[in-house]
Design an enzyme around this catalytic site. Structure first.
Site, PDB file in Angstrom:
ATOM      1  N   LYS A 186       1.015  -1.262   0.147  1.00 51.41           N
ATOM      2  CA  LYS A 186       0.079  -0.072   0.171  1.00 51.41           C
ATOM      3  C   LYS A 186       0.889   1.128   0.102  1.00 51.41           C
ATOM      4  O   LYS A 186       1.574   1.485   0.876  1.00 51.41           O
ATOM      5  CB  LYS A 186      -0.984  -0.035   1.017  1.00 51.41           C
ATOM      6  CG  LYS A 186      -1.893   1.275   0.967  1.00 51.41           C
ATOM      7  CD  LYS A 186      -2.719   1.584   2.141  1.00 51.41           C
ATOM      8  CE  LYS A 186      -2.039   2.720   2.799  1.00 51.41           C
ATOM      9  NZ  LYS A 186      -2.009   4.231   2.013  1.00 51.41           N
ATOM     10  N   GLU A 189       9.612   0.613  10.721  1.00 49.08           N
ATOM     11  CA  GLU A 189      10.639   1.744  10.243  1.00 49.08           C
ATOM     12  C   GLU A 189       9.867   3.248  10.697  1.00 49.08           C
ATOM     13  O   GLU A 189       9.178   3.438   9.811  1.00 49.08           O
ATOM     14  CB  GLU A 189      11.462   1.563   9.167  1.00 49.08           C
ATOM     15  CG  GLU A 189      12.868   2.136   8.973  1.00 49.08           C
ATOM     16  CD  GLU A 189      12.510   3.782   8.632  1.00 49.08           C
ATOM     17  OE1 GLU A 189      12.718   4.465   9.402  1.00 49.08           O
ATOM     18  OE2 GLU A 189      12.769   3.708   7.226  1.00 49.08           O
ATOM     19  N   CYS A 241      13.407  10.109   7.400  1.00 50.87           N
ATOM     20  CA  CYS A 241      13.180   9.853   8.845  1.00 50.87           C
ATOM     21  C   CYS A 241      14.323   9.858   9.582  1.00 50.87           C
ATOM     22  O   CYS A 241      14.347  10.019  10.675  1.00 50.87           O
ATOM     23  CB  CYS A 241      12.760   8.503   8.655  1.00 50.87           C
ATOM     24  SG  CYS A 241      13.481   7.433   7.595  1.00 50.87           S
ATOM     25  N   GLU A 274       9.658  15.134  15.988  1.00 52.34           N
ATOM     26  CA  GLU A 274       9.920  15.027  14.516  1.00 52.34           C
ATOM     27  C   GLU A 274       9.151  16.083  13.743  1.00 52.34           C
ATOM     28  O   GLU A 274       7.867  15.840  13.602  1.00 52.34           O
ATOM     29  CB  GLU A 274       9.745  13.680  13.996  1.00 52.34           C
ATOM     30  CG  GLU A 274      10.252  13.307  12.476  1.00 52.34           C
ATOM     31  CD  GLU A 274       9.959  11.992  11.965  1.00 52.34           C
ATOM     32  OE1 GLU A 274       8.676  11.413  12.327  1.00 52.34           O
ATOM     33  OE2 GLU A 274      10.820  11.331  11.524  1.00 52.34           O
TER      34      GLU A 274
HETATM   35  P1  NDP Z   1       1.543   7.796   8.468  1.00 57.50           P
HETATM   36  O1  NDP Z   1       2.490   7.132   9.254  1.00 57.50           O
HETATM   37  O2  NDP Z   1       0.163   8.044   8.707  1.00 57.50           O
HETATM   38  O3  NDP Z   1       1.796   7.044   6.941  1.00 57.50           O
HETATM   39  C1  NDP Z   1       2.479   5.922   6.440  1.00 57.50           C
HETATM   40  C2  NDP Z   1       1.805   4.949   5.936  1.00 57.50           C
HETATM   41  O4  NDP Z   1       0.639   4.287   6.887  1.00 57.50           O
HETATM   42  C3  NDP Z   1       0.962   5.571   4.687  1.00 57.50           C
HETATM   43  O5  NDP Z   1       0.683   4.534   3.627  1.00 57.50           O
HETATM   44  C4  NDP Z   1      -0.628   5.861   5.362  1.00 57.50           C
HETATM   45  O6  NDP Z   1      -1.634   5.906   4.458  1.00 57.50           O
HETATM   46  C5  NDP Z   1      -0.595   4.571   6.155  1.00 57.50           C
HETATM   47  N1  NDP Z   1      -1.385   4.587   7.255  1.00 57.50           N
HETATM   48  C6  NDP Z   1      -2.249   5.681   7.830  1.00 57.50           C
HETATM   49  N2  NDP Z   1      -2.793   5.361   8.972  1.00 57.50           N
HETATM   50  C7  NDP Z   1      -2.778   3.897   9.003  1.00 57.50           C
HETATM   51  C8  NDP Z   1      -3.591   2.770   9.750  1.00 57.50           C
HETATM   52  N3  NDP Z   1      -4.145   3.311  10.784  1.00 57.50           N
HETATM   53  N4  NDP Z   1      -3.023   1.565   9.665  1.00 57.50           N
HETATM   54  C9  NDP Z   1      -2.288   1.205   8.719  1.00 57.50           C
HETATM   55  N5  NDP Z   1      -1.461   2.034   7.723  1.00 57.50           N
HETATM   56  C10 NDP Z   1      -1.900   3.662   7.952  1.00 57.50           C
HETATM   57  O7  NDP Z   1       2.232   9.079   8.161  1.00 57.50           O
HETATM   58  P2  NDP Z   1       1.639  10.445   7.814  1.00 57.50           P
HETATM   59  O8  NDP Z   1       1.892  10.499   6.090  1.00 57.50           O
HETATM   60  O9  NDP Z   1       0.469  10.957   8.309  1.00 57.50           O
HETATM   61  O10 NDP Z   1       2.728  11.507   8.170  1.00 57.50           O
HETATM   62  C11 NDP Z   1       2.653  11.897   9.621  1.00 57.50           C
HETATM   63  C12 NDP Z   1       4.023  12.226  10.251  1.00 57.50           C
HETATM   64  O11 NDP Z   1       4.729  10.885  10.297  1.00 57.50           O
HETATM   65  C13 NDP Z   1       5.011  13.028   9.538  1.00 57.50           C
HETATM   66  O12 NDP Z   1       4.745  14.427   9.665  1.00 57.50           O
HETATM   67  C14 NDP Z   1       6.309  12.615   9.939  1.00 57.50           C
HETATM   68  O13 NDP Z   1       6.688  13.001  11.179  1.00 57.50           O
HETATM   69  C15 NDP Z   1       6.240  11.079  10.200  1.00 57.50           C
HETATM   70  N6  NDP Z   1       6.591  10.275   9.138  1.00 57.50           N
HETATM   71  C16 NDP Z   1       7.586   9.494   9.278  1.00 57.50           C
HETATM   72  C17 NDP Z   1       7.931   8.661   8.072  1.00 57.50           C
HETATM   73  C18 NDP Z   1       9.351   8.060   8.471  1.00 57.50           C
HETATM   74  O14 NDP Z   1       9.979   7.458   7.310  1.00 57.50           O
HETATM   75  N7  NDP Z   1       9.650   7.585   9.474  1.00 57.50           N
HETATM   76  C19 NDP Z   1       7.223   8.898   6.867  1.00 57.50           C
HETATM   77  C20 NDP Z   1       6.223   9.577   6.702  1.00 57.50           C
HETATM   78  C21 NDP Z   1       5.837  10.118   7.809  1.00 57.50           C
HETATM   79  P3  NDP Z   1      -1.802   7.498   4.175  1.00 57.50           P
HETATM   80  O15 NDP Z   1      -0.876   7.910   3.269  1.00 57.50           O
HETATM   81  O16 NDP Z   1      -3.199   7.091   3.284  1.00 57.50           O
HETATM   82  O17 NDP Z   1      -2.094   8.125   5.408  1.00 57.50           O
END
Ligand code: NDP
Length: 496
Positions: free
Chosen positions: A196, A270, A304, A401
């Site tokens: 996904k 991660e 990240c 973060e």
């Molecule tokens: P999320 O953790 O929400 O998104 C990561 C993935 O998980 C996306 O594909 C998301 O879908 C999906 N997801 C969201 N909710 C669920 C759930 N309940 N169960 C399973 N999968 C889910 O990150 P965000 O995009 O909301 O970003 C928020 C914050 O997270 C950022 O501001 C940043 O601080 C941090 N972040 C950290 C990352 C890293 O690499 N460590 C990467 C991205 C974000 P969808 O995109 O549709 O929400």
């Protein structure tokens, strides 16, 4: 106004006029609508829902994408199970390797197309998608292709077997690269997958579906279900999976861990980070400044492992901050498809608002903000590269973060103090050390609670090198031989 401020303001008035150098976007042919990639076909979603995906630099819609519902996720998991049971898990490992090599070569052949689409849909500068994301994604497939028929050697006397079907959820900051980190080791180990992509960046994953078909990978080995967090949650909850691999926020990672507790599903996470980039007074300061800039402004800070906390030894604080501010005035913010752009668009309105809110908190808590003079485009989501000085460890900008182009500068006097402060975080993904002394690098690396420690460099990635976190940055490793392990079963019942 301090002497330093006067100098940096004077420097900030220097104009660097470059002629526009936009990459042509006609290499990408967008469809109006993209279905879900299930069993080797793009199919309409049973949910009947679609959503628009946009270009964050212009807010222009690019295409409509399917929102997978639970029934769609179920069909994808069934297709993956079918492909696993009826062929993929039994074919000769050297045959699996051939498919992976083929995918790697096709990614290289179509690299411009992928780079342009990645920048269009995600907002990152073309220079980065062209020189980092796409070549590294291909490198991961090449690397894991090499392991596919050598698993017995990678894990001697442990009889590695594939787990089965893996559900993989990835974020929006490195859409294609995270796809490669997930799919390449899973397939090399003999699993099939349902992936996904993030809601805001589905298009390169859907272009990858085309690569999968071009490589003639058996139908159902790779399935791609697009949609928002609901699709991710449906995948996590599906009983037909053997493993979940997740990259994203710590908050969602924790929720997934809670949901999987007590089930048979294996999990790797991660998650976020708040890395310390530590500069000692014997470091080569000009190189360190390049590493600091790369550490925090690369990919708009949507990284990240971004070096978002800069620790500077007190004796070099003034010259280093001055050099850093001067360097920041040369960063070019703007059109992601312009080859001169250093800092592109923020990925989404939601992320922009999060950055703005945290930056406001930094100012309110008493930190000093510096932003170079910068003309931002009128449409789209943008944030000027920012540095905060006079930051206390308790400030939110030093703890949370931000995931944007915002750096917090703190100071230290002794190596022990640097360690104490660097480890004062719930995260533990990465760190950087800048010093001319090899012995100090090793001393620091031993004590930093971080999965990756870079020395006199930052944000270096290699498929052969494992990557992953301590503490709230998650568990499990991706990359290298270690990255195969979470996709393998070594239990006795399995013949091991
Ligand atoms: P999320 O953790 O929400 O998104 C990561 C993935 O998980 C996306 O594909 C998301 O879908 C999906 N997801 C969201 N909710 C669920 C759930 N309940 N169960 C399973 N999968 C889910 O990150 P965000 O995009 O909301 O970003 C928020 C914050 O997270 C950022 O501001 C940043 O601080 C941090 N972040 C950290 C990352 C890293 O690499 N460590 C990467 C991205 C974000 P969808 O995109 O549709 O929400």
């Amino acid at each position: 106004m301090s002497e330093l401020d006067r100098q940096s303001t004077a420097i900030g008035t220097v104009e660097w006029d470059y002629a526009p150098a936009p990459e042509a976007r006609d290499i990408v042919t967008l469809q109006e609508r993209y279905g879900l990639f299930v069993g080797g076909e793009l199919v309409d979603p049973r949910s009947g829902e679609w959503f628009a995906t946009i270009d964050p630099s212009s807010e222009e819609p690019l295409a409509e994408v399917a929102q997978a519902g639970p029934e769609d996720v179920d069909l994808a998991v069934r297709a993956a199970r079918d492909a696993f049971t009826n062929g993929w898990s039994d074919i000769a490992p050297s045959e699996r390797a051939k498919y992976l090599f083929r995918i790697a070569r096709i990614l290289q052949e179509r690299s411009r197309e992928f780079a342009v689409l990645e920048s269009l849909n995600g907002g990152k500068p073309i220079r980065e998608s062209r020189d980092v994301d796409v070549p590294l994604a291909a490198a991961h497939f090449f690397y894991y292709a090499g392991w596919a028929d050598k698993l017995e050697y990678a894990f001697p006397n442990r009889r590695p077997r594939p787990l089965g079907v893996a559900g993989q959820i990835i974020p929006w900051n490195f859409p294609l690269l995270m796809l490669a980190w997930k799919i390449a080791p899973a397939l090399a180990a003999g699993n099939t997958v349902v992936l996904k992509p993030a809601e805001t960046t589905p298009l390169t994953a859907l272009l990858f579906a085309d690569v999968v078909r071009q490589a003639e990978l058996p139908a159902g080995v790779v399935n791609i279900v697009t949609g928002d967090g609901r699709a991710g949650a449906a995948l996590v909850d599906h009983p037909g999976l053997d493993k979940i691999a997740f990259t994203g926020s710590t908050e969602v990672g924790k929720a997934i861990q809670r949901r999987l507790a007590g089930t048979h599903k294996k999990l790797t996470l991660e998650l976020g980070g708040k890395a310390a980039n530590i500069v000692f007074d014997d470091a080569a300061l000009d190189q360190a400044v390049e590493g600091i800039v790369n550490g925090i402004y690369f990919n708009q800070g949507h990284v990240c492992c971004a070096g978002s906390r800069l620790f500077v030894q007190e004796s070099v604080y003034e010259p280093l901050v001055q050099k850093l501010k001067r360097r920041m005035t040369t960063l070019r913010v703007g059109d992601p498809l312009d080859k001169n752009t250093d800092v592109g668009a923020i990925n989404s309105r939601q992320q922009l608002e999060k950055i703005q809110e945290l930056v406001r908190s930094g100012e309110e808590e008493g930190a000093e903000i510096y932003q170079p003079p910068c003309r931002l485009p009128e449409k789209g989501y943008w944030f000027v590269p920012t540095v905060f000085t006079n930051v206390a460890q308790s400030y939110r900008i030093a703890q949370e973060e931000i995931f944007g182009p915002v750096l917090s500068v703190l100071t230290f006097r002794t190596p022990e103090e640097a360690i104490e402060k660097a480890n004062n975080t719930p995260y533990g993904l990465s760190a950087g050390v800048w010093t001319e002394k090899g012995s100090r690098i090793l001393w620091m690396a031993d004590r930093l609670r971080a999965g990756v420690v870079w020395a006199n460099t930052y944000n270096r990635f290699d498929p052969a090198s494992p990557f992953g976190g301590y503490k709230e940055s998650g568990f499990g490793r991706e990359g290298g031989r270690h990255g195969l392990e979470p996709y393998l079963d070594f239990t006795a019942e399995n013949g091991g």
